[in-house]
Motif scaffolding. Sequence first.
Motif, PDB file in Angstrom:
ATOM      1  N   SER A   1       0.827  -1.215   0.000  1.00 45.75           N
ATOM      2  CA  SER A   1       0.000   0.000   0.000  1.00 45.75           C
ATOM      3  C   SER A   1       0.855   1.256   0.000  1.00 45.75           C
ATOM      4  O   SER A   1       0.587   2.201  -0.756  1.00 45.75           O
ATOM      5  N   LEU A   2       1.877   1.275   0.825  1.00 50.28           N
ATOM      6  CA  LEU A   2       2.751   2.438   0.914  1.00 50.28           C
ATOM      7  C   LEU A   2       3.494   2.668  -0.401  1.00 50.28           C
ATOM      8  O   LEU A   2       3.571   3.797  -0.894  1.00 50.28           O
ATOM      9  N   ALA A   3       4.016   1.603  -0.993  1.00 44.71           N
ATOM     10  CA  ALA A   3       4.736   1.727  -2.269  1.00 44.71           C
ATOM     11  C   ALA A   3       3.822   2.269  -3.360  1.00 44.71           C
ATOM     12  O   ALA A   3       4.213   3.143  -4.143  1.00 44.71           O
ATOM     13  N   LEU A   4       2.594   1.784  -3.412  1.00 43.25           N
ATOM     14  CA  LEU A   4       1.656   2.239  -4.441  1.00 43.25           C
ATOM     15  C   LEU A   4       1.168   3.666  -4.165  1.00 43.25           C
ATOM     16  O   LEU A   4       1.011   4.456  -5.089  1.00 43.25           O
ATOM     17  N   ALA A   5       0.965   3.999  -2.901  1.00 35.17           N
ATOM     18  CA  ALA A   5       0.572   5.374  -2.554  1.00 35.17           C
ATOM     19  C   ALA A   5       1.684   6.351  -2.926  1.00 35.17           C
ATOM     20  O   ALA A   5       1.413   7.430  -3.468  1.00 35.17           O
ATOM     21  N   ARG A   6       2.921   5.967  -2.667  1.00 35.74           N
ATOM     22  CA  ARG A   6       4.050   6.828  -3.036  1.00 35.74           C
ATOM     23  C   ARG A   6       4.163   6.996  -4.546  1.00 35.74           C
ATOM     24  O   ARG A   6       4.683   7.993  -5.023  1.00 35.74           O
ATOM     25  N   ALA A   7       3.667   6.007  -5.282  1.00 30.34           N
ATOM     26  CA  ALA A   7       3.698   6.083  -6.748  1.00 30.34           C
ATOM     27  C   ALA A   7       2.516   6.879  -7.301  1.00 30.34           C
ATOM     28  O   ALA A   7       2.375   7.008  -8.516  1.00 30.34           O
ATOM     29  N   GLY A   8       1.660   7.386  -6.422  1.00 32.35           N
ATOM     30  CA  GLY A   8       0.570   8.251  -6.865  1.00 32.35           C
ATOM     31  C   GLY A   8      -0.805   7.627  -6.910  1.00 32.35           C
ATOM     32  O   GLY A   8      -1.752   8.240  -7.407  1.00 32.35           O
ATOM     33  N   TYR A   9      -0.942   6.422  -6.399  1.00 34.71           N
ATOM     34  CA  TYR A   9      -2.245   5.757  -6.410  1.00 34.71           C
ATOM     35  C   TYR A   9      -2.994   5.991  -5.107  1.00 34.71           C
ATOM     36  O   TYR A   9      -2.393   6.107  -4.044  1.00 34.71           O
ATOM     37  N   GLU A  10      -4.309   6.026  -5.205  1.00 33.98           N
ATOM     38  CA  GLU A  10      -5.143   5.934  -4.014  1.00 33.98           C
ATOM     39  C   GLU A  10      -5.233   4.450  -3.708  1.00 33.98           C
ATOM     40  O   GLU A  10      -5.432   3.635  -4.622  1.00 33.98           O
ATOM     41  N   VAL A  11      -5.083   4.079  -2.466  1.00 30.94           N
ATOM     42  CA  VAL A  11      -5.067   2.669  -2.090  1.00 30.94           C
ATOM     43  C   VAL A  11      -6.239   2.366  -1.163  1.00 30.94           C
ATOM     44  O   VAL A  11      -6.461   3.067  -0.177  1.00 30.94           O
ATOM     45  N   ILE A  12      -6.980   1.326  -1.505  1.00 33.88           N
ATOM     46  CA  ILE A  12      -8.081   0.830  -0.683  1.00 33.88           C
ATOM     47  C   ILE A  12      -7.684  -0.581  -0.275  1.00 33.88           C
ATOM     48  O   ILE A  12      -7.318  -1.388  -1.138  1.00 33.88           O
ATOM     49  N   VAL A  13      -7.713  -0.885   1.022  1.00 35.55           N
ATOM     50  CA  VAL A  13      -7.198  -2.171   1.489  1.00 35.55           C
ATOM     51  C   VAL A  13      -8.299  -3.063   2.033  1.00 35.55           C
ATOM     52  O   VAL A  13      -9.317  -2.593   2.533  1.00 35.55           O
ATOM     53  N   ALA A  14      -8.045  -4.369   1.916  1.00 38.71           N
ATOM     54  CA  ALA A  14      -8.920  -5.394   2.473  1.00 38.71           C
ATOM     55  C   ALA A  14      -8.035  -6.524   2.982  1.00 38.71           C
ATOM     56  O   ALA A  14      -7.003  -6.832   2.381  1.00 38.71           O
TER      57      ALA A  14
END
Length: 128
Positions: A24-37
């Motif tokens: 999640s952190l890696a993808l958020a840093r790449a500019g994505y909104e992250v929704i987790v389950a």
Amino acid sequence: MVSHSERPALLIAEDDDMLREMVSLALARAGYEVIVAASGEEALAILEDSVVLSGLYTDIQLPGSIDGWQLGTAFHVRWPSLPIVYASARKRRGEQVVSTGIFFEKPFRLERVVAAFAKHQRKTALAA
């Protein structure tokens, strides 16, 4: 839950707390909104809740009655042209393409997951 962000939203279905946080952190840093389950049922509920998503990362072995393959199928039916990254610690000959996405064997480098989503985003931008 409906995504209202300008950033592309990715659903992360991973039961390992530490790995879910790292991805999640890696993808958020790449500019994505992250929704987790943390389970297949939780992720499926998010899919069914009219969330607009741009991709899915899913562990194959999720707690509960819905595994990553089933989640990937539900995602693919709804958004057939969007990327899916499957991951598992079970051996599948490293990285390989599966019919609805790409498979990464754990452990994997986070940059490869980010690159898989970025590649699709670039293709979509070029086609527009």
